[in-house]
Design an enzyme around this catalytic site. Structure first.
Site, mmCIF file in Angstrom:
data_model
loop_
_atom_site.group_PDB
_atom_site.id
_atom_site.type_symbol
_atom_site.label_atom_id
_atom_site.label_comp_id
_atom_site.label_asym_id
_atom_site.label_seq_id
_atom_site.Cartn_x
_atom_site.Cartn_y
_atom_site.Cartn_z
ATOM 1 N N PHE A 140 -15.383 4.739 8.067
ATOM 2 C CA PHE A 140 -13.994 4.897 7.616
ATOM 3 C C PHE A 140 -13.826 4.714 6.106
ATOM 4 O O PHE A 140 -12.709 4.806 5.590
ATOM 5 C CB PHE A 140 -13.068 3.942 8.381
ATOM 6 C CG PHE A 140 -13.409 2.472 8.245
ATOM 7 C CD1 PHE A 140 -12.951 1.735 7.164
ATOM 8 C CD2 PHE A 140 -14.185 1.834 9.200
ATOM 9 C CE1 PHE A 140 -13.262 0.395 7.034
ATOM 10 C CE2 PHE A 140 -14.503 0.482 9.074
ATOM 11 C CZ PHE A 140 -14.045 -0.234 7.989
ATOM 12 N N THR B 62 -5.285 -6.652 11.384
ATOM 13 C CA THR B 62 -5.615 -5.447 10.609
ATOM 14 C C THR B 62 -5.097 -4.171 11.288
ATOM 15 O O THR B 62 -4.534 -3.294 10.636
ATOM 16 C CB THR B 62 -7.160 -5.352 10.455
ATOM 17 O OG1 THR B 62 -7.630 -6.582 9.912
ATOM 18 C CG2 THR B 62 -7.562 -4.208 9.560
ATOM 19 N N HIS C 126 -2.102 -5.347 1.927
ATOM 20 C CA HIS C 126 -3.375 -6.060 1.845
ATOM 21 C C HIS C 126 -3.081 -7.499 1.488
ATOM 22 O O HIS C 126 -2.172 -7.777 0.705
ATOM 23 C CB HIS C 126 -4.270 -5.459 0.750
ATOM 24 C CG HIS C 126 -5.388 -6.377 0.351
ATOM 25 N ND1 HIS C 126 -6.541 -6.488 1.075
ATOM 26 C CD2 HIS C 126 -5.505 -7.268 -0.666
ATOM 27 C CE1 HIS C 126 -7.337 -7.396 0.508
ATOM 28 N NE2 HIS C 126 -6.717 -7.882 -0.546
ATOM 29 N N LYS D 253 0.821 -1.212 0.000
ATOM 30 C CA LYS D 253 0.000 0.000 0.000
ATOM 31 C C LYS D 253 0.860 1.270 0.000
ATOM 32 O O LYS D 253 2.065 1.220 0.265
ATOM 33 C CB LYS D 253 -0.921 -0.023 1.232
ATOM 34 C CG LYS D 253 -1.941 -1.173 1.216
ATOM 35 C CD LYS D 253 -2.768 -1.151 2.500
ATOM 36 C CE LYS D 253 -3.871 -2.198 2.496
ATOM 37 N NZ LYS D 253 -4.633 -2.214 3.762
ATOM 38 N N ARG E 237 -1.746 -14.071 5.103
ATOM 39 C CA ARG E 237 -2.484 -13.367 6.167
ATOM 40 C C ARG E 237 -1.700 -13.431 7.477
ATOM 41 O O ARG E 237 -1.681 -12.477 8.243
ATOM 42 C CB ARG E 237 -3.871 -13.995 6.391
ATOM 43 C CG ARG E 237 -4.873 -13.748 5.294
ATOM 44 C CD ARG E 237 -5.393 -12.348 5.230
ATOM 45 N NE ARG E 237 -6.327 -12.002 6.290
ATOM 46 C CZ ARG E 237 -7.045 -10.873 6.293
ATOM 47 N NH1 ARG E 237 -6.925 -9.995 5.298
ATOM 48 N NH2 ARG E 237 -7.857 -10.598 7.271
ATOM 49 N N ARG F 251 2.398 -5.901 9.636
ATOM 50 C CA ARG F 251 1.539 -4.792 10.053
ATOM 51 C C ARG F 251 1.945 -4.190 11.403
ATOM 52 O O ARG F 251 1.474 -3.103 11.756
ATOM 53 C CB ARG F 251 0.075 -5.236 10.056
ATOM 54 C CG ARG F 251 -0.458 -5.326 8.629
ATOM 55 C CD ARG F 251 -1.775 -5.998 8.563
ATOM 56 N NE ARG F 251 -2.490 -5.690 7.336
ATOM 57 C CZ ARG F 251 -3.700 -6.152 7.060
ATOM 58 N NH1 ARG F 251 -4.318 -6.958 7.908
ATOM 59 N NH2 ARG F 251 -4.299 -5.825 5.927
#
Ligand code: GTP
Ligand code: MG
Length: 241
Positions: free
Chosen positions: A64, A108, A147, A14, A102, A122
């Site tokens: 959001f 997240t 992502h 991202k 993942r 993350r």
């Protein structure tokens, strides 16, 4: 997809990862040597609003959502610098690819990621407060660097949303393709099957397309409901146009 050895997942590096020069870090976390997976396709994408909305379709209407669109289109990290507004899109393939990536990505929310899974990608992200015009905090934005598709259905939808079959070597494609036999044109976000002045032909006879896209286009052209929206089909053909 029935062949679990060829399970595919969509990875997006991202804009916050690009801005913070973490692309090398992210790619090293995803190295084929560590994951046992195979890179099947990659491209640099300037994400337009249509693609962003389709990608995050499940969040439409949430508080959001607008900031999520600004985030993924690169408007937040590179305001006024459209030449830098990009993501790196990757199709990654192999046994258990979805779950594996993942796990490497982590939770997240970057704060949760740091607490629960230090070392995951993350954990290097950040949470940014969202303020109204008076400076009151009204929510937050999660800048989480990467992502990764959450499950098989999402991976199927997302890979076909971002990539055309020709972006992926034929021997690596995991989803059914079909040779198109019709002309499909786009003008003002509408589908036409005959040329109109000012329209753009995005699929012509002989082009290889996702089978599910052609099934959708045939239905939409007849004015019927399809399994996915016209935007979901056409967005990939507008990438970097
Ligand atoms: P992606 O890989 O980006 O799809 O993240 P995810 O699958 O871990 O989460 P999800 O699909 O639920 O959310 C997509 C994105 O929306 C996240 O990456 C976050 O940036 C944002 N998001 C999700 N849930 C929330 C939330 O409850 N609050 C806020 N502020 N942002 C959220
Ligand atoms: Mg998700």
């Amino acid at each position: 997809m029935s062949d679990t050895k060829r399970e595919e997942t969509l990875v997006l590096i991202k804009p916050d990862a690009l801005k913070n020069s973490l692309t090398g870090y992210v790619l090293s976390q995803l190295a084929e040597f560590h994951t046992g997976l195979r890179f099947a396709a990659t491209k640099i994408v300037r994400v337009d609003k249509m693609l962003a909305e389709e990608h995050y379709e499940e969040h439409r209407g949430k508080i959001f959502f607008p900031s999520l669109l600004e985030y993924i289109t690169g408007m937040l990290h590179y305001p006024g610098e459209p030449w830098r507004q990009r993501v790196i899109a990757i199709v990654y393939q192999g046994e258990n690819a979805i779950k594996l990536i993942r796990e490497i990505a982590g939770p997240t929310n970057p704060h949760v990621a740091r607490d629960e899974k230090p070392g995951c990608i993350r954990a290097m992200g950040t949470v940014v407060p969202l303020k109204d015009d008076d400076g009151n905090v009204v929510g937050e934005r999660m800048d989480n660097l990467i992502h990764a598709s959450a499950n098989e259905a999402d991976a199927d939808r997302e890979i076909k949303l971002w990539f055309t079959p020709n972006d992926i070597p034929p021997s690596m494609r995991s989803y059914e393709t079909e040779k198109n036999e019709d002309f499909y044109y786009l003008m003002d976000n509408k589908l036409y099957t005959e040329h109109k002045a000012g329209s753009t032909c995005f699929l012509a006879p002989g082009n290889i397309a996702w089978k599910s896209d052609l099934e959708a286009l045939r239905l939409i052209a007849q004015g019927n409901e399809a399994a996915c929206s016209f935007e979901a089909v056409v967005a990939k053909y507008l990438i970097n146009e």
